[in-house]
Scaffold this motif. Structure first.
Motif, mmCIF file in Angstrom:
data_model
loop_
_atom_site.group_PDB
_atom_site.id
_atom_site.type_symbol
_atom_site.label_atom_id
_atom_site.label_comp_id
_atom_site.label_asym_id
_atom_site.label_seq_id
_atom_site.Cartn_x
_atom_site.Cartn_y
_atom_site.Cartn_z
ATOM 1 N N LYS A 120 21.164 52.496 75.721
ATOM 2 C CA LYS A 120 20.954 51.749 74.464
ATOM 3 C C LYS A 120 22.241 51.051 74.019
ATOM 4 O O LYS A 120 22.612 51.042 72.840
ATOM 5 C CB LYS A 120 20.434 52.670 73.353
ATOM 6 N N THR A 121 22.930 50.464 74.988
ATOM 7 C CA THR A 121 24.184 49.762 74.721
ATOM 8 C C THR A 121 23.979 48.263 74.902
ATOM 9 O O THR A 121 23.460 47.827 75.931
ATOM 10 C CB THR A 121 25.291 50.250 75.667
ATOM 11 N N LEU A 122 24.378 47.498 73.912
ATOM 12 C CA LEU A 122 24.193 46.051 73.933
ATOM 13 C C LEU A 122 25.547 45.346 73.859
ATOM 14 O O LEU A 122 26.393 45.686 73.033
ATOM 15 C CB LEU A 122 23.340 45.621 72.735
ATOM 16 N N TYR A 123 25.726 44.354 74.728
ATOM 17 C CA TYR A 123 26.872 43.447 74.675
ATOM 18 C C TYR A 123 26.315 42.054 74.351
ATOM 19 O O TYR A 123 25.253 41.679 74.867
ATOM 20 C CB TYR A 123 27.595 43.371 76.011
ATOM 21 N N PHE A 124 27.027 41.276 73.547
ATOM 22 C CA PHE A 124 26.561 39.921 73.278
ATOM 23 C C PHE A 124 27.723 39.024 72.881
ATOM 24 O O PHE A 124 28.788 39.493 72.459
ATOM 25 C CB PHE A 124 25.474 39.911 72.196
ATOM 26 N N THR A 125 27.508 37.720 73.035
ATOM 27 C CA THR A 125 28.571 36.771 72.713
ATOM 28 C C THR A 125 28.029 35.377 72.482
ATOM 29 O O THR A 125 27.000 34.991 73.045
ATOM 30 C CB THR A 125 29.619 36.698 73.840
ATOM 31 N N LYS A 126 28.741 34.620 71.642
ATOM 32 C CA LYS A 126 28.716 33.162 71.646
ATOM 33 C C LYS A 126 30.104 32.765 72.124
ATOM 34 O O LYS A 126 31.096 32.979 71.425
ATOM 35 C CB LYS A 126 28.453 32.604 70.240
ATOM 36 N N VAL A 127 30.174 32.207 73.312
ATOM 37 C CA VAL A 127 31.467 31.975 73.960
ATOM 38 C C VAL A 127 32.383 31.107 73.107
ATOM 39 O O VAL A 127 33.599 31.327 73.063
ATOM 40 C CB VAL A 127 31.256 31.358 75.359
ATOM 41 N N SER A 128 31.826 30.125 72.400
ATOM 42 C CA SER A 128 32.645 29.213 71.597
ATOM 43 C C SER A 128 33.437 29.931 70.510
ATOM 44 O O SER A 128 34.471 29.429 70.056
ATOM 45 C CB SER A 128 31.771 28.128 70.967
ATOM 46 N N GLU A 129 32.958 31.103 70.099
ATOM 47 C CA GLU A 129 33.658 31.869 69.066
ATOM 48 C C GLU A 129 34.808 32.698 69.633
ATOM 49 O O GLU A 129 35.563 33.324 68.882
ATOM 50 C CB GLU A 129 32.666 32.769 68.323
ATOM 51 N N GLU A 130 34.899 32.726 70.971
ATOM 52 C CA GLU A 130 35.971 33.446 71.677
ATOM 53 C C GLU A 130 36.022 34.924 71.293
ATOM 54 O O GLU A 130 37.091 35.527 71.183
ATOM 55 C CB GLU A 130 37.330 32.764 71.442
ATOM 56 N N LYS A 131 34.841 35.483 71.110
ATOM 57 C CA LYS A 131 34.710 36.910 70.815
ATOM 58 C C LYS A 131 33.454 37.434 71.491
ATOM 59 O O LYS A 131 32.467 36.715 71.636
ATOM 60 C CB LYS A 131 34.611 37.166 69.305
ATOM 61 N N ALA A 132 33.506 38.689 71.911
ATOM 62 C CA ALA A 132 32.328 39.372 72.450
ATOM 63 C C ALA A 132 32.211 40.718 71.756
ATOM 64 O O ALA A 132 33.214 41.292 71.306
ATOM 65 C CB ALA A 132 32.443 39.558 73.958
ATOM 66 N N TYR A 133 30.981 41.216 71.684
ATOM 67 C CA TYR A 133 30.718 42.408 70.886
ATOM 68 C C TYR A 133 29.929 43.449 71.678
ATOM 69 O O TYR A 133 29.204 43.129 72.618
ATOM 70 C CB TYR A 133 29.940 42.025 69.623
ATOM 71 N N LYS A 134 30.055 44.695 71.215
ATOM 72 C CA LYS A 134 29.343 45.822 71.822
ATOM 73 C C LYS A 134 28.832 46.721 70.712
ATOM 74 O O LYS A 134 29.509 46.929 69.694
ATOM 75 C CB LYS A 134 30.299 46.609 72.731
ATOM 76 N N ILE A 135 27.629 47.244 70.915
ATOM 77 C CA ILE A 135 27.094 48.228 69.975
ATOM 78 C C ILE A 135 26.235 49.226 70.732
ATOM 79 O O ILE A 135 25.510 48.852 71.665
ATOM 80 C CB ILE A 135 26.286 47.560 68.839
ATOM 81 N N GLU A 136 26.353 50.488 70.362
ATOM 82 C CA GLU A 136 25.511 51.551 70.921
ATOM 83 C C GLU A 136 24.455 51.894 69.892
ATOM 84 O O GLU A 136 24.776 52.323 68.784
ATOM 85 C CB GLU A 136 26.382 52.756 71.287
ATOM 86 N N LEU A 137 23.205 51.666 70.245
ATOM 87 C CA LEU A 137 22.106 51.805 69.310
ATOM 88 C C LEU A 137 21.494 53.197 69.340
ATOM 89 O O LEU A 137 21.595 53.907 70.347
ATOM 90 C CB LEU A 137 21.017 50.776 69.641
ATOM 91 N N GLU A 138 20.858 53.556 68.243
ATOM 92 C CA GLU A 138 20.110 54.813 68.217
ATOM 93 C C GLU A 138 18.704 54.619 68.769
ATOM 94 O O GLU A 138 18.097 55.552 69.303
ATOM 95 C CB GLU A 138 20.050 55.359 66.795
#
Length: 262
Positions: A120-138
């Protein structure tokens, strides 16, 4: 709805359906290229298609019939999807399989959602923002607003080390040679991981290099490439030494190297 939110929602719903199959006694088919296929691949693909078709952007998916290049070459944007990346890992039941959804523009990935349903781990990004994110969901059915609010930014390692991530299923002579060449100069640590998770390990600082001297298709790499690109990690086609490109006439990737070294 924000186009990234559509991709995230599609990945979560596909991941939930994959886990429903994972908990059952599923059968394994063999495709023409001798790669494995399960009902999870098919069901996840159907769910993702239902979401992405609302964007009116054309789609390349491992489980769809391939569109002729004469038509695809006119696309300036397209989705590139692997509804279940790491089917071998899925069959082995080691949890290291992912849902890969990327949006590509003029041959380069510009956003992605990459979901690891067993964890239940999600990675996501909008490349133009020069940031990527991660979250572990319940739970898989987590509201997008909650995900956006609570996800944490990921960053690669600032120290240039030699933690080399390799595949659990593909470690050939060329990869071994790459590792040996580096080990002659510095201490090397091997990190094993399946599917597109290898990209994520470099992007979040748990590995430094991912050499790939074995066949991959565009849908295997586009989502992970976006995550890496957003945080400044290079994904370089070999031997051309230029960024990996997408929606090519041949959807087979060249060899490539993911690296946090400038």
């Amino acid at each position: 709805m924000d186009i990234l939110h559509i991709a995230i929602q599609a990945s979560l719903e596909a991941g939930e359906e994959i886990m429903n199959v994972y908990a059952s006694n599923f059968e394994v088919e063999t495709k023409e290229d001798e790669s494995p296929l399960t009902i999870a691949d098919k069901r996840a693909n159907a769910i993702i298609m239902s979401h992405l078709k609302t964007t009116n952007i054309p789609i390349i998916s491992e489980e769809n019939k391939e569109v002729a290049y004469s038509e695809r070459k006119e696309w300036n944007q397209c989705w590139i999807v692997d509804p279940l990346d790491g089917t071998k890992e899925f069959i082995k039941r080691n949890g290291e399989f992912t849902v890969n959804i990327a949006l590509v523009e003029n041959g380069a990935p510009i956003l992605s959602a990459l979901y690891v349903p067993d964890f239940k781990t999600l990675y996501f990004t909008k490349v133009s923002e020069e940031k990527a994110y991660k979250i572990e969901l319940e739970k898989h059915q987590t509201p997008i607003s909650e995900i956006i609010a609570n996800a944490r930014e990921i960053k690669p390692s600032s120290a240039s080390k030699a933690r080399i991530v390799g595949s659990r299923s593909h470690l050939n002579d060329e990869t071994k040679e790459f590792i040996n060449n580096i080990s002659e100069k510095e201490e090397v640590e091997i990190v094993s991981k399946g599917s597109s998770l290898k990209f994520c390990l470099v992007a979040e600082g748990k590995a430094d290099l991912y050499p790939r001297y074995a066949p991959t298709m565009e849908w295997d790499t586009a989502a992970g490439h976006a995550i890496c690109k957003a945080v400044g990690i290079s994904v370089t086609a070999l031997p051309a030494n230029k960024p990996l490109e997408y929606n090519k006439e041949n959807l087979l990737n060249p060899w490539f190297l993911v690296s946090n070294r400038s």
